[in-house]
Design a protein around this motif. Structure first.
Motif, PDB file in Angstrom:
ATOM      1  N   ASP A   6       0.815  -1.211   0.000  1.00 40.21           N
ATOM      2  CA  ASP A   6       0.000   0.000   0.000  1.00 40.21           C
ATOM      3  C   ASP A   6       0.850   1.262   0.000  1.00 40.21           C
ATOM      4  O   ASP A   6       0.316   2.358   0.054  1.00 40.21           O
ATOM      5  N   PRO A   8       2.927   4.257  -1.329  1.00 42.52           N
ATOM      6  CA  PRO A   8       3.158   4.993  -2.574  1.00 42.52           C
ATOM      7  C   PRO A   8       4.653   5.182  -2.821  1.00 42.52           C
ATOM      8  O   PRO A   8       5.465   5.131  -1.886  1.00 42.52           O
ATOM      9  N   ARG A  55       1.656  12.991   4.360  1.00 42.94           N
ATOM     10  CA  ARG A  55       0.695  11.890   4.383  1.00 42.94           C
ATOM     11  C   ARG A  55      -0.650  12.373   4.901  1.00 42.94           C
ATOM     12  O   ARG A  55      -0.725  13.074   5.906  1.00 42.94           O
ATOM     13  N   GLY A  59      -3.346   8.457   1.432  1.00 41.19           N
ATOM     14  CA  GLY A  59      -2.334   8.823   0.448  1.00 41.19           C
ATOM     15  C   GLY A  59      -1.498  10.013   0.871  1.00 41.19           C
ATOM     16  O   GLY A  59      -1.198  10.184   2.048  1.00 41.19           O
ATOM     17  N   ARG A  83      -4.157  17.096  -3.279  1.00 43.47           N
ATOM     18  CA  ARG A  83      -4.085  15.658  -3.068  1.00 43.47           C
ATOM     19  C   ARG A  83      -3.526  14.970  -4.309  1.00 43.47           C
ATOM     20  O   ARG A  83      -3.917  15.281  -5.428  1.00 43.47           O
ATOM     21  N   GLN A  85      -2.917  11.853  -6.875  1.00 44.89           N
ATOM     22  CA  GLN A  85      -3.621  10.676  -7.379  1.00 44.89           C
ATOM     23  C   GLN A  85      -2.627   9.786  -8.111  1.00 44.89           C
ATOM     24  O   GLN A  85      -1.634  10.258  -8.669  1.00 44.89           O
ATOM     25  N   ASP A  86      -2.925   8.495  -8.123  1.00 45.55           N
ATOM     26  CA  ASP A  86      -2.067   7.538  -8.816  1.00 45.55           C
ATOM     27  C   ASP A  86      -1.875   7.967 -10.263  1.00 45.55           C
ATOM     28  O   ASP A  86      -2.840   8.190 -10.992  1.00 45.55           O
ATOM     29  N   TYR A 100       4.151   9.937  -9.550  1.00 38.51           N
ATOM     30  CA  TYR A 100       3.615   9.442  -8.275  1.00 38.51           C
ATOM     31  C   TYR A 100       2.807   8.183  -8.542  1.00 38.51           C
ATOM     32  O   TYR A 100       1.864   8.199  -9.337  1.00 38.51           O
ATOM     33  N   GLY A 102       0.572   5.331  -6.650  1.00 40.78           N
ATOM     34  CA  GLY A 102      -0.138   5.225  -5.387  1.00 40.78           C
ATOM     35  C   GLY A 102       0.121   3.977  -4.587  1.00 40.78           C
ATOM     36  O   GLY A 102      -0.104   3.947  -3.393  1.00 40.78           O
ATOM     37  N   SER A 103       0.611   2.908  -5.224  1.00 44.31           N
ATOM     38  CA  SER A 103       0.879   1.668  -4.499  1.00 44.31           C
ATOM     39  C   SER A 103       2.084   0.988  -5.103  1.00 44.31           C
ATOM     40  O   SER A 103       2.188   0.831  -6.320  1.00 44.31           O
TER      41      SER A 103
END
Length: 224
Positions: A6, A8, A55, A59, A83, A85-86, A100, A102-103
């Protein structure tokens, strides 16, 4: 702390940090030229403390720290906190771009690179320039795109998060024309045909975004 899958990460896409990766396990990470920063970009155009990642629930968010040369997110100036985003692309001054993700678990499936190792896409559309093949959510587009259609899509794909002007489209799709004889209607018809072809596989997602007065960009967010 979240599990490994999980977590990033940031991936250096261009500039002096190309190919570098940072796993974002800390509550806050500063981007800057100062060696004490968590993400160091050694260039004079980068402020000592340029931007920070914090953080938040689910995310991270990013904020520019009143840097001299600014921070951009997906091609737009970063104002205040935003914020992440993936698949987002962070540009630090005019020096480096960071992708970036996200996971950490999505990295092997989401990242596409050029032969030089530059990240060109993080998302649901994949493109193989050498073989002229296109996949949407792992389903190949068949029959293949025509040469002009593929050239247009490849241009957007290689410029993640950026707007490509109509002049750039003409140069990429009809290089022999040098802008002469290529009408606005011809460009619009090409864009419409590519959209229709992509909709054959993924009708509910709009990949090609028209930015009025500027051109076109590719929305290549990952599958939710």
């Amino acid at each position: 702390m979240p599990g490994k899958n999980d977590v990033p990460i940031l991936i250096g896409q261009s500039g002096p940090v190309t190919g570098q990766r940072w796993v974002l396990v800390m509550p806050e990470a500063t981007i800057g030229r100062e060696p004490t920063c968590e993400i160091v970009i050694p260039d004079r155009q980068v402020s000592r403390r340029h931007a920070t990642l914090r953080r938040v629930e689910g995310g991270f968010e990013i904020e520019d720290l009143a840097s001299k040369n600014g921070t951009h997110l997906n091609g737009q100036p970063l104002n205040g906190k935003q914020r992440l985003q993936d698949g987002d692309l962070i540009q630090v001054a005019l020096v480096a771009k960071l992708a970036y993700v996200g996971s950490e678990a999505t990295v092997p499936l989401r990242i596409e690179t050029t032969p030089e190792g530059e990240v060109v896409s993080v998302g649901r559309l994949r493109l193989d320039g050498a073989a002229r093949r296109v996949w949407l959510n792992d389903r190949e587009l068949d029959p293949p795109l025509s040469v002009p259609q593929f050239r247009f899509l490849e241009l957007l794909y290689q410029r993640p998060g950026q707007v490509c002007s109509r002049d750039e489209v003409i140069l990429a799709v009809w290089p022999e024309a040098s802008g002469a004889g290529v009408s606005e209607q011809a460009i619009d018809a090409l864009v419409r045909r590519v959209r229709d072809r992509l909709a054959e596989i993924d009708p509910d997602f709009h990949y090609i975004v028209t930015v009025r007065g500027h051109g076109f960009r590719l929305d290549n967010r990952p599958v939710a």
